[in-house]
Design an enzyme around this catalytic site. Structure first.
Site, PDB file in Angstrom:
ATOM      1  N   GLY A 116       0.780  -1.331  -0.098  1.00  0.00           N
ATOM      2  CA  GLY A 116       0.097   0.171   0.028  1.00  0.00           C
ATOM      3  C   GLY A 116       0.866   1.280   0.050  1.00  0.00           C
ATOM      4  N   SER A 118       1.565   3.667  -3.463  1.00  0.00           N
ATOM      5  CA  SER A 118       1.043   4.460  -4.428  1.00  0.00           C
ATOM      6  C   SER A 118      -0.230   5.097  -4.069  1.00  0.00           C
ATOM      7  CB  SER A 118       1.172   4.000  -5.982  1.00  0.00           C
ATOM      8  OG  SER A 118       2.224   3.587  -6.418  1.00  0.00           O
ATOM      9  N   GLU A 234      16.623  -6.576  -2.871  1.00  0.00           N
ATOM     10  CA  GLU A 234      16.368  -7.620  -3.708  1.00  0.00           C
ATOM     11  C   GLU A 234      16.448  -7.327  -5.364  1.00  0.00           C
ATOM     12  OE1 GLU A 234      15.683 -11.208  -3.621  1.00  0.00           O
ATOM     13  OE2 GLU A 234      16.467 -10.716  -1.467  1.00  0.00           O
ATOM     14  N   SER A 360       8.262   6.266 -12.427  1.00  0.00           N
ATOM     15  CA  SER A 360       8.350   6.570 -13.721  1.00  0.00           C
ATOM     16  C   SER A 360       9.744   6.846 -13.956  1.00  0.00           C
ATOM     17  CB  SER A 360       7.382   7.640 -13.979  1.00  0.00           C
ATOM     18  OG  SER A 360       7.828   8.807 -13.455  1.00  0.00           O
TER      19      SER A 360
END
Length: 382
Positions: A116, A118, A234, A360
């Site tokens: 949880g 964005s 990771e 982005s």
């Protein structure tokens, strides 16, 4: 760095390959596969702790497992968010009680997680979070909305970044909360239908009057530090495994070009060679940064590389197919087949999002500019 597999890695590879060959499902539900992986001890091999029913493996062996998993074309993981993001975060920041409560069911493949982070209006700007959580005794009441939440419909739990300090701004006053998803009437999940016709992402609404969170990780107000620690996890191993899948997709496009007229087109041939060369460069870059946490720009560089590469591969697949790319694999039928795509069409449409989700391209370039090149920070309007 110089990266080589040793004899112990070769033995581990044979073990992994044999186990996968014996246990790969021939049908069944994804949840069953997670439990099968858990019974084999393959969930959490990179945690560094083996007290939860999991095997442990060094860095090179983690790469071996990831590569063999991808080469075996094993099912997509539904438990990777809990295993690769939430679990290492708990190991680093959680209390002993939190680790005892949450790590064993993750290792057994029994509890699935979603992320949880964005929110609408915040986009890739994680510090723009507006979801709030107010303390109510030993719990928090959570109010707000999250978006692009993968696996929210299947998840048992969600780790939520919320604003717990009233009047706080940006990365101050945030806390990292563990929220149970089974709260009927308190948490609503709405699937987001994409242009692929599928709904991997979801909107999640938390009703502040009732939605509750009992578990706080890392201390109240320390959510930003916990969240940044999680985002750094990771990278090298997962990127190398991802590239095995990319290589298989590229081979499919190459085979299509050779079987048709695409290989005779000089422009398409040049694009195919470029895709192959760029994939090799990505692998070398992933190996260079494997296990390194000191380079602030490495994650952003990796995201820019693979996001753009994968999107261009989808475009190249359509170019190789030519006009046939506009036709679906089945005759259209409003009753039984309203919307069908073949794998390469799905690749093309879904990869349009690769340069957007997970931060982005614009955000990644800003991070590199500010944290690596030392350029002036972007002016933010209050």
């Amino acid at each position: 760095m110089e990266f080589r597999f040793g004899p112990e890695d070769d033995a581990f590879r044979e073990d992994a390959r044999a186990w996968l060959a014996q246990h790969l499902p021939r049908g069944g539900q994804p949840g069953d596969w997670e439990r099968e992986l858990g019974r084999g001890g393959w969930i959490g091999i990179g945690w560094g702790e083996a007290a939860y029913g999991n095997r442990t493996a060094g860095l090179t062996q983690q790469v071996v497992w990831a590569e063999e998993y991808a080469r075996a074309k094993a099912p997509p993981r539904t438990g990777h968010i809990g295993e690769n993001l939430l679990a290492p975060t708990l190991i680093a920041h959680g209390t002993p009680a939190q680790k005892r409560r949450f790590l064993p069911p993750i290792a057994r493949g029994e509890e699935l997680w979603c992320q949880g982070y964005s929110e609408p209006g915040a986009g890739s700007d994680l510090a723009g979070i507006r979801t709030v959580a107010r303390r109510d005794g030993d719990t928090f009441r959570v109010t707000g909305q999250k978006i692009w939440t993968s696996l929210a419909r299947e998840a048992h739990w969600c780790f939520v970044l919320a604003r717990t300090e009233e009047g706080s701004r940006r990365h101050h006053g945030l806390s990292f909360l563990l929220v149970p998803m089974d709260q009927p009437g308190r948490i609503e999940v709405r699937p987001i239908r994409q242009m692929t016709g599928t709904s991997e992402f979801n909107e999640v609404f938390f009703d502040g009057a009732e939605a509750r969170a009992e578990h706080l990780v890392g201390g109240e107000g320390n959510g930003w530090q916990v969240a940044m620690s999680l985002l750094a996890l990771e990278r090298g191993v997962s990127t190398l495994a991802q590239q095995v899948g990319f290589a298989a997709e590229l081979e499919r496009v190459l085979a299509l070009a050779v079987s048709g007229s695409g290989a005779l087109d000089p422009a398409l041939r040049a694009r195919l060679v470029a895709q192959w060369a760029e994939l090799k460069v990505m692998r070398w870059n992933a190996l260079r940064t494997l296990g390194s946490s000191g380079d602030p720009g490495a994650p952003s560089v990796a995201k820019l590389l693979w996001g753009g590469w994968h999107r261009r591969l989808g475009e190249l697949a359509m170019a190789v197919r030519g006009a046939a790319a506009t036709v679906g694999p089945y005759d259209w039928d409003a009753g039984s087949r309203p919307y069908e795509l073949d794998p390469l069409q799905h690749l093309f449409l879904f990869t349009r999002a690769d340069t957007i989700y997970g931060g982005s391209d614009e955000i990644q370039r800003t991070i590199i500019a500010e944290r690596v090149l030392g350029l002036p920070r972007e002016v933010r309007i209050p």
